[in-house]
Scaffold this motif. Structure first.
Motif, PDB file in Angstrom:
ATOM      1  N   ASP A   1      27.705  37.570 -12.690  1.00  0.00           N
ATOM      2  CA  ASP A   1      28.914  38.076 -13.347  1.00  0.00           C
ATOM      3  C   ASP A   1      28.842  39.597 -13.505  1.00  0.00           C
ATOM      4  O   ASP A   1      29.848  40.297 -13.313  1.00  0.00           O
ATOM      5  CB  ASP A   1      29.078  37.427 -14.718  1.00  0.00           C
ATOM      6  N   ALA A   2      27.654  40.106 -13.856  1.00  0.00           N
ATOM      7  CA  ALA A   2      27.494  41.551 -14.034  1.00  0.00           C
ATOM      8  C   ALA A   2      27.719  42.290 -12.718  1.00  0.00           C
ATOM      9  O   ALA A   2      28.333  43.370 -12.697  1.00  0.00           O
ATOM     10  CB  ALA A   2      26.095  41.861 -14.569  1.00  0.00           C
ATOM     11  N   VAL A   3      27.237  41.726 -11.623  1.00  0.00           N
ATOM     12  CA  VAL A   3      27.452  42.354 -10.316  1.00  0.00           C
ATOM     13  C   VAL A   3      28.945  42.414 -10.003  1.00  0.00           C
ATOM     14  O   VAL A   3      29.446  43.433  -9.520  1.00  0.00           O
ATOM     15  CB  VAL A   3      26.694  41.582  -9.216  1.00  0.00           C
ATOM     16  N   GLY A   4      29.667  41.341 -10.279  1.00  0.00           N
ATOM     17  CA  GLY A   4      31.106  41.353 -10.034  1.00  0.00           C
ATOM     18  C   GLY A   4      31.811  42.438 -10.809  1.00  0.00           C
ATOM     19  O   GLY A   4      32.697  43.134 -10.274  1.00  0.00           O
ATOM     20  N   ARG A   5      31.421  42.624 -12.079  1.00  0.00           N
ATOM     21  CA  ARG A   5      32.047  43.675 -12.883  1.00  0.00           C
ATOM     22  C   ARG A   5      31.675  45.062 -12.354  1.00  0.00           C
ATOM     23  O   ARG A   5      32.499  45.978 -12.364  1.00  0.00           O
ATOM     24  CB  ARG A   5      31.622  43.538 -14.346  1.00  0.00           C
ATOM     25  N   SER A   6      30.439  45.193 -11.877  1.00  0.00           N
ATOM     26  CA  SER A   6      30.018  46.490 -11.349  1.00  0.00           C
ATOM     27  C   SER A   6      30.752  46.830 -10.058  1.00  0.00           C
ATOM     28  O   SER A   6      31.140  47.981  -9.842  1.00  0.00           O
ATOM     29  CB  SER A   6      28.512  46.497 -11.096  1.00  0.00           C
ATOM     30  N   VAL A   7      30.924  45.854  -9.184  1.00  0.00           N
ATOM     31  CA  VAL A   7      31.668  46.115  -7.950  1.00  0.00           C
ATOM     32  C   VAL A   7      33.086  46.544  -8.280  1.00  0.00           C
ATOM     33  O   VAL A   7      33.626  47.479  -7.665  1.00  0.00           O
ATOM     34  CB  VAL A   7      31.654  44.866  -7.044  1.00  0.00           C
ATOM     35  N   ASN A   8      33.695  45.900  -9.257  1.00  0.00           N
ATOM     36  CA  ASN A   8      35.038  46.304  -9.661  1.00  0.00           C
ATOM     37  C   ASN A   8      35.051  47.735 -10.177  1.00  0.00           C
ATOM     38  O   ASN A   8      35.961  48.525  -9.857  1.00  0.00           O
ATOM     39  CB  ASN A   8      35.559  45.359 -10.742  1.00  0.00           C
ATOM     40  N   ALA A   9      34.022  48.120 -10.961  1.00  0.00           N
ATOM     41  CA  ALA A   9      33.932  49.491 -11.463  1.00  0.00           C
ATOM     42  C   ALA A   9      33.754  50.481 -10.322  1.00  0.00           C
ATOM     43  O   ALA A   9      34.337  51.576 -10.326  1.00  0.00           O
ATOM     44  CB  ALA A   9      32.780  49.622 -12.455  1.00  0.00           C
ATOM     45  N   ILE A  10      32.943  50.123  -9.333  1.00  0.00           N
ATOM     46  CA  ILE A  10      32.732  50.996  -8.178  1.00  0.00           C
ATOM     47  C   ILE A  10      34.046  51.228  -7.440  1.00  0.00           C
ATOM     48  O   ILE A  10      34.370  52.362  -7.051  1.00  0.00           O
ATOM     49  CB  ILE A  10      31.667  50.378  -7.249  1.00  0.00           C
ATOM     50  N   LEU A  11      34.816  50.171  -7.255  1.00  0.00           N
ATOM     51  CA  LEU A  11      36.103  50.314  -6.570  1.00  0.00           C
ATOM     52  C   LEU A  11      37.061  51.175  -7.387  1.00  0.00           C
ATOM     53  O   LEU A  11      37.793  52.017  -6.836  1.00  0.00           O
ATOM     54  CB  LEU A  11      36.713  48.937  -6.307  1.00  0.00           C
ATOM     55  N   MET A  12      37.069  50.987  -8.695  1.00  0.00           N
ATOM     56  CA  MET A  12      37.950  51.780  -9.549  1.00  0.00           C
ATOM     57  C   MET A  12      37.553  53.250  -9.571  1.00  0.00           C
ATOM     58  O   MET A  12      38.400  54.134  -9.705  1.00  0.00           O
ATOM     59  CB  MET A  12      37.931  51.219 -10.975  1.00  0.00           C
ATOM     60  N   ALA A  13      36.264  53.517  -9.424  1.00  0.00           N
ATOM     61  CA  ALA A  13      35.769  54.892  -9.525  1.00  0.00           C
ATOM     62  C   ALA A  13      35.929  55.682  -8.235  1.00  0.00           C
ATOM     63  O   ALA A  13      35.818  56.915  -8.256  1.00  0.00           O
ATOM     64  CB  ALA A  13      34.295  54.885  -9.940  1.00  0.00           C
ATOM     65  N   GLN A  14      36.171  55.012  -7.121  1.00  0.00           N
ATOM     66  CA  GLN A  14      36.326  55.734  -5.860  1.00  0.00           C
ATOM     67  C   GLN A  14      37.502  56.697  -5.963  1.00  0.00           C
ATOM     68  O   GLN A  14      38.591  56.323  -6.398  1.00  0.00           O
ATOM     69  CB  GLN A  14      36.522  54.763  -4.707  1.00  0.00           C
ATOM     70  N   VAL A  15      37.281  57.925  -5.599  1.00  0.00           N
ATOM     71  CA  VAL A  15      38.244  58.996  -5.871  1.00  0.00           C
ATOM     72  C   VAL A  15      39.339  59.040  -4.808  1.00  0.00           C
ATOM     73  O   VAL A  15      39.049  59.028  -3.602  1.00  0.00           O
ATOM     74  CB  VAL A  15      37.526  60.351  -5.938  1.00  0.00           C
ATOM     75  N   THR A  16      40.575  59.110  -5.263  1.00  0.00           N
ATOM     76  CA  THR A  16      41.714  59.366  -4.389  1.00  0.00           C
ATOM     77  C   THR A  16      42.105  60.821  -4.532  1.00  0.00           C
ATOM     78  O   THR A  16      42.355  61.305  -5.639  1.00  0.00           O
ATOM     79  CB  THR A  16      42.905  58.465  -4.745  1.00  0.00           C
TER      80      THR A  16
END
Length: 413
Positions: A247-262
């Motif tokens: 579950d923690a990995v899933g939340r971290s992957v979501n954070a990584i995607l959100m943090a990717q800069v546009t």
């Protein structure tokens, strides 16, 4: 023709040096505080208040435990300081981890585990076990007492996992218990949004930021991914701990995607650190400004490519970050070695490359460089000699990830 080209490059270098400028000043990251949490929408505040209270309570417990050990006796000298991973090799043959040498290191690791469950950084684990009342880290300051910086905690956990695999009976129970405690420490350290601070319990300052720097978060998420699979060295992990890790990995992957800069409407790479509440790019040390980082972006790209059956969002992230790394590669220049008088320099080198700058300005995508006084420069040759020699401003970090991407993209047309 070659002579003319070199002369033109030298002329451009001279002109560039003349036009070099300080383009800004670094703003330090903000710590997690009650006041800052109150700026969030009401519905988002409760998990953060709970997290902050738990962190503070844990630090009080850690300090109280050490104080109780010392009583009214003088503190023993702090343990020896080493480099990251000193004494904890992870690539020995499996049989080596059953030897007394490996078990002595594992026993020392156990002794330095904090009450919270983590470990300090830059420790020499070949030394003696921790003495009663001895500090958990290599000085008397309460600093980095539980951290993922410089591979700390992750290396200790991986080493314990290797040793316990060679001790299947009661002799390995202490190592397994310590490992599980350490994994639970990582799970408690995870922010509500999926990121990880550099230090837990929280230390304040830039240490509270979500830390991609030096692969800290990638190392945590990679280990938790392996724990979740319960294979090989991690087969002993209880099912509920493995489920929590997943579950923690899933939340971290979501954070990584959100943090990717546009930037300019285009998805690019990642910064070294992010504000823990907003996931906006943040600065770190005085010479580490808000910027896109090629090294950390390459590591995140490599991690995302390990995800089986990636979602469309992960695939999009991978393709965008690889394209960005290709775009910002630098050619026809050389990052020199350290000379006694001039130090490291960026000089013309026809045909050389590709190289990548450590940092790229988010607005312009041009390389930028920080100095001890928090000044941000557009020419690496203009920063202080100490910083030019003491930091990796240019490198080839993305090459391996981009080579892997070539194969990955063929498998994910």
């Amino acid at each position: 023709m070659r002579k003319t080209t070199i002369l033109m490059l030298l002329a451009c270098a001279v002109q560039g040096a003349a036009m070099a400028a300080v383009v800004g000043h670094m703003s330090p990251a903000e710590p997690l505080t009650v006041e800052r949490i109150r700026t969030l929408p009401q519905a988002q505040q409760a998990p953060w208040f709970t997290y902050l209270a738990r962190s503070r309570a844990q630090m009080e417990e850690d300090k109280a435990t050490l104080a109780a050990e010392r009583g009214d006796q003088p503190a023993p000298p702090p343990p020896p300081i080493g480099h990251a991973g000193t004494g904890m090799p992870l690539r020995k043959p499996a049989a080596w981890y059953a030897k007394p040498e490996a078990r002595r290191v594992a026993d020392t690791i156990l002794s330095f585990q904090t009450p919270a469950g983590g470990w300090g950084k830059n420790a020499d684990r070949t030394g003696p076990p921790r003495a009663r009342g001895q500090n958990y880290v290599g000085d008397e300051n309460w600093s980095y007492v539980g951290t993922i910086d410089n591979d700390a905690t992750i290396t200790e956990l991986r080493f314990l996992a290797r040793v316990q695999a060679q001790q299947p009976g009661a002799a390995g129970d202490a190592y397994r218990a310590s490992f599980v405690k350490g994994v639970r420490y990582l799970l408690r350290a995870q922010y509500p949004n999926g990121g990880f601070p550099q230090v837990y319990p929280l230390q304040g300052g830039y240490h509270d930021a979500v830390t991609i720097n030096d692969d800290a978060m990638v190392n945590v998420v990679t280990l938790l991914s392996e724990v979740a699979r319960r294979q090989d060295d991690y087969a002993f992990v209880p099912a509920n701990v493995a489920d929590a890790a997943r579950d923690a990995v899933g939340r971290s992957v979501n954070a990584i995607l959100m943090a990717q800069v546009t930037a300019g409407g285009v998805l690019t790479g990642w910064a070294q650190q992010y504000d823990e509440l907003t996931l906006a790019p943040a600065g770190a040390r005085n010479f580490e400004p808000i910027a896109l980082s090629s090294s950390e972006s390459a590591k995140l790209l490599a991690f995302l490519m390990t995800i089986p059956d990636p979602s469309p969002e992960v695939i999009r992230s991978i393709r965008a970050s690889a394209a960005w790394l290709e775009r910002v590669a630098v050619r026809d220049v050389v990052w020199t070695g350290k000379s006694p008088d001039k130090g490291r320099m960026l000089i013309p080198g026809p045909g050389a490359g590709p190289l990548w700058s450590r940092y790229y300005d988010i607005a312009t995508m041009k390389p930028i460089f920080g100095d001890r006084d928090r000044s941000i420069h557009d020419d690496v040759n203009e920063i202080s000699l100490e910083r030019r020699n003491g930091y990796g401003w240019y490198g080839t970090w993305p090459q391996e990830a981009l080579a892997r991407y070539a194969a990955w993209s063929r498998a994910h047309p």
